[in-house]
Design a protein around this motif. Structure first.
Motif, short mmCIF file in Angstrom:
data_model
loop_
_atom_site.label_atom_id
_atom_site.label_comp_id
_atom_site.label_asym_id
_atom_site.label_seq_id
_atom_site.Cartn_x
_atom_site.Cartn_y
_atom_site.Cartn_z
N SER A 85 -1.00 1.14 4.93
CA SER A 85 -1.38 2.54 5.20
C SER A 85 -2.59 2.58 6.12
O SER A 85 -3.33 1.59 6.25
CB SER A 85 -1.73 3.24 3.89
N MET A 86 -2.82 3.72 6.72
CA MET A 86 -3.99 3.89 7.57
C MET A 86 -5.27 3.85 6.75
O MET A 86 -6.33 3.47 7.25
CB MET A 86 -3.89 5.20 8.36
N GLY A 87 -5.16 4.24 5.46
CA GLY A 87 -6.33 4.17 4.58
C GLY A 87 -6.75 2.73 4.34
O GLY A 87 -7.92 2.36 4.50
N THR A 88 -5.79 1.90 3.93
CA THR A 88 -6.12 0.48 3.69
C THR A 88 -6.57 -0.18 4.98
O THR A 88 -7.52 -0.97 5.00
CB THR A 88 -4.91 -0.25 3.06
N ALA B 280 -1.80 4.15 -4.52
CA ALA B 280 -0.80 4.90 -3.74
C ALA B 280 0.44 4.05 -3.51
O ALA B 280 1.56 4.56 -3.48
CB ALA B 280 -1.41 5.33 -2.40
N GLY B 281 0.25 2.75 -3.37
CA GLY B 281 1.39 1.84 -3.20
C GLY B 281 2.33 1.92 -4.39
O GLY B 281 3.56 1.89 -4.24
N ARG C 17 2.05 1.28 9.24
CA ARG C 17 3.14 2.26 9.43
C ARG C 17 2.54 3.67 9.40
O ARG C 17 2.03 4.12 8.37
CB ARG C 17 4.20 2.08 8.34
N GLU C 18 2.60 4.31 10.51
CA GLU C 18 2.22 5.71 10.63
C GLU C 18 2.69 6.18 12.00
O GLU C 18 2.83 5.36 12.92
CB GLU C 18 0.68 5.87 10.51
N THR D 271 -1.63 -1.10 -4.30
CA THR D 271 -2.70 -0.11 -4.43
C THR D 271 -2.16 1.01 -5.33
O THR D 271 -0.96 1.03 -5.66
CB THR D 271 -3.08 0.49 -3.06
N THR E 221 0.83 -1.21 0.00
CA THR E 221 0.00 0.00 0.00
C THR E 221 0.87 1.26 0.00
O THR E 221 2.10 1.19 -0.06
CB THR E 221 -0.94 0.01 1.23
N GLY E 222 0.21 2.39 0.15
CA GLY E 222 0.91 3.67 0.07
C GLY E 222 1.55 4.12 1.36
O GLY E 222 1.81 5.31 1.52
N ALA E 223 1.79 3.22 2.29
CA ALA E 223 2.56 3.58 3.49
C ALA E 223 4.04 3.49 3.17
O ALA E 223 4.45 2.84 2.21
CB ALA E 223 2.21 2.66 4.65
N SER E 224 4.84 4.12 4.01
CA SER E 224 6.29 4.05 3.85
C SER E 224 6.79 2.71 4.39
O SER E 224 6.21 2.15 5.32
CB SER E 224 6.92 5.21 4.63
N VAL F 66 4.43 5.09 -4.02
CA VAL F 66 5.46 5.04 -2.97
C VAL F 66 6.55 4.03 -3.34
O VAL F 66 7.73 4.23 -3.03
CB VAL F 66 4.82 4.74 -1.58
N HIS G 101 8.80 5.93 -5.44
CA HIS G 101 9.53 6.92 -4.64
C HIS G 101 10.62 6.26 -3.79
O HIS G 101 11.74 6.77 -3.70
CB HIS G 101 8.53 7.65 -3.75
N ARG H 155 -10.13 0.68 5.54
CA ARG H 155 -11.05 0.04 4.58
C ARG H 155 -11.15 -1.46 4.83
O ARG H 155 -12.22 -2.05 4.67
CB ARG H 155 -10.65 0.39 3.15
C1 LIG Z 1 5.95 9.12 0.12
C2 LIG Z 1 4.67 8.84 0.87
C3 LIG Z 1 4.73 8.18 2.08
C4 LIG Z 1 3.57 7.90 2.79
N1 LIG Z 1 3.65 7.23 3.97
C5 LIG Z 1 2.54 6.89 4.64
C6 LIG Z 1 2.61 6.11 5.83
O1 LIG Z 1 3.69 5.75 6.30
N2 LIG Z 1 1.46 5.73 6.42
C7 LIG Z 1 0.23 6.07 5.90
O2 LIG Z 1 -0.80 5.67 6.48
N3 LIG Z 1 0.13 6.82 4.77
C8 LIG Z 1 1.24 7.22 4.13
N4 LIG Z 1 1.15 7.95 2.97
C9 LIG Z 1 -0.18 8.39 2.51
C10 LIG Z 1 -0.91 7.28 1.76
O3 LIG Z 1 -0.19 6.90 0.62
C11 LIG Z 1 -2.32 7.77 1.39
O4 LIG Z 1 -3.11 7.94 2.54
C12 LIG Z 1 -3.01 6.86 0.40
O5 LIG Z 1 -4.29 7.38 0.11
C13 LIG Z 1 -3.17 5.45 0.95
O6 LIG Z 1 -3.82 4.69 -0.06
P1 LIG Z 1 -3.87 3.11 -0.01
O7 LIG Z 1 -4.33 2.75 1.36
O8 LIG Z 1 -4.88 2.75 -1.06
O9 LIG Z 1 -2.54 2.59 -0.36
C14 LIG Z 1 2.30 8.27 2.25
C15 LIG Z 1 2.26 8.93 1.03
C16 LIG Z 1 3.43 9.21 0.34
C17 LIG Z 1 3.35 9.91 -0.98
#
Ligand SMILES: Cc1cc2nc3c(=O)[nH]c(=O)nc-3n(C[C@H](O)[C@H](O)[C@H](O)COP(=O)(O)O)c2cc1C
Length: 214
Positions: free
Chosen positions: A102-105, A38-39, A137-138, A36, A9-12, A42, A45, A108
């Motif tokens: 991520s906190m989003g996934t 966002a994944g 991870r947050e 995802t 997912t989009g967490a780090s 990231v 990145h 959900r």
């Molecule tokens: C470089 C980068 C790092 C991120 N790190 C985090 C993180 O560590 N934890 C988190 O919950 N969201 C993080 N985010 C935000 C999520 O990517 C964002 O909330 C996204 O909508 C999550 O979508 P997903 O749950 O579908 O992957 C980060 C975004 C970017 C661009």
């Protein structure tokens, strides 16, 4: 041989994902990987892997990223590939790992959204009573995050935060990553050689111990 699903997912923390994939394959297993949207951003990145906007190019990027041998044991799916085999309870997926999550996934999955392949496979793990290991991870964490984790833990998921320890005296980032990845492999019941186990003091010769950690 078992087949594991890893949702990215989009967490780090994509470095953890890579080490877990390599360790699963080294232990003789197969891995299904899905991103995802966002994944995918990231991943580009943090690791420089360009899997396309929704992970649609992940399959072609596996070999340059992981090498030919590892890539042979990995299947890749885009975020919207809800028709992919692991989205069905009939697929014999040994466990679903959300790493990093991520906190989003997390929210959900806790609410049963299944709005992409990653969330769907996690939902399938819950309904089928299969292992679901979530590596959130947050920081800091809000009550929303904590309550979503508590809800998933009550449903049987393992909440294994990307929260590295230092009692094993890491000297490099690789040491830190391997230690956390080893804890994920432990929860999957997969043998690995990712870092030394706590021996009582964890001391290099001649140094004093600081007590056990977790
Ligand atoms: C470089 C980068 C790092 C991120 N790190 C985090 C993180 O560590 N934890 C988190 O919950 N969201 C993080 N985010 C935000 C999520 O990517 C964002 O909330 C996204 O909508 C999550 O979508 P997903 O749950 O579908 O992957 C980060 C975004 C970017 C661009």
């Amino acid at each position: 041989m078992s087949r594991f699903f890893i949702g990215i997912t989009g967490a780090s923390g994509h470095a953890y994902t890579e080490v877990v994939v390599r360790a699963l394959v080294a232990a003789g297993h197969e891995v299904d990987l899905a991103l995802t949207v966002a994944g995918s951003k990231v991943l580009r990145h943090e690791l420089g892997v360009d899997a396309g906007a929704g992970g649609e190019h992940l399959a072609r990027e596996l070999e340059p990223w992981l090498g030919e041998e590892v890539a042979r044991s990995v299947r890749a799916f885009a975020a919207d590939a809800i028709e992919a085999p692991p989205s069905s309870g009939t697929a014999l997926t040994a466990a679903c790992i959300l790493c990093p999550c991520s906190m989003g996934t997390l929210a959900r999955v806790a609410a049963g959204f299944s709005s992409n392949l990653v969330e769907r496979v996690a939902d399938v793990a819950l309904k089928e009573g299969r292992r679901l290991v979530i590596v959130p991870r947050e920081t800091p964490l809000s009550v929303v995050h904590l309550e979503n984790m508590a809800r998933l833990a009550r449903l049987g998921a393992v909440i294994l935060p990307a929260m590295p320890g230092f009692y094993h005296r890491p000297r490099t980032l690789d040491d830190l990553v391997a230690h956390l990845a080893g804890k994920i492999l432990d929860r999957l019941g997969v043998e690995h050689a990712l870092g030394a186990r706590w021996s009582g003091t964890g001391d290099p010769p001649g140094e004093s111990g600081i007590g056990p950690g977790a």
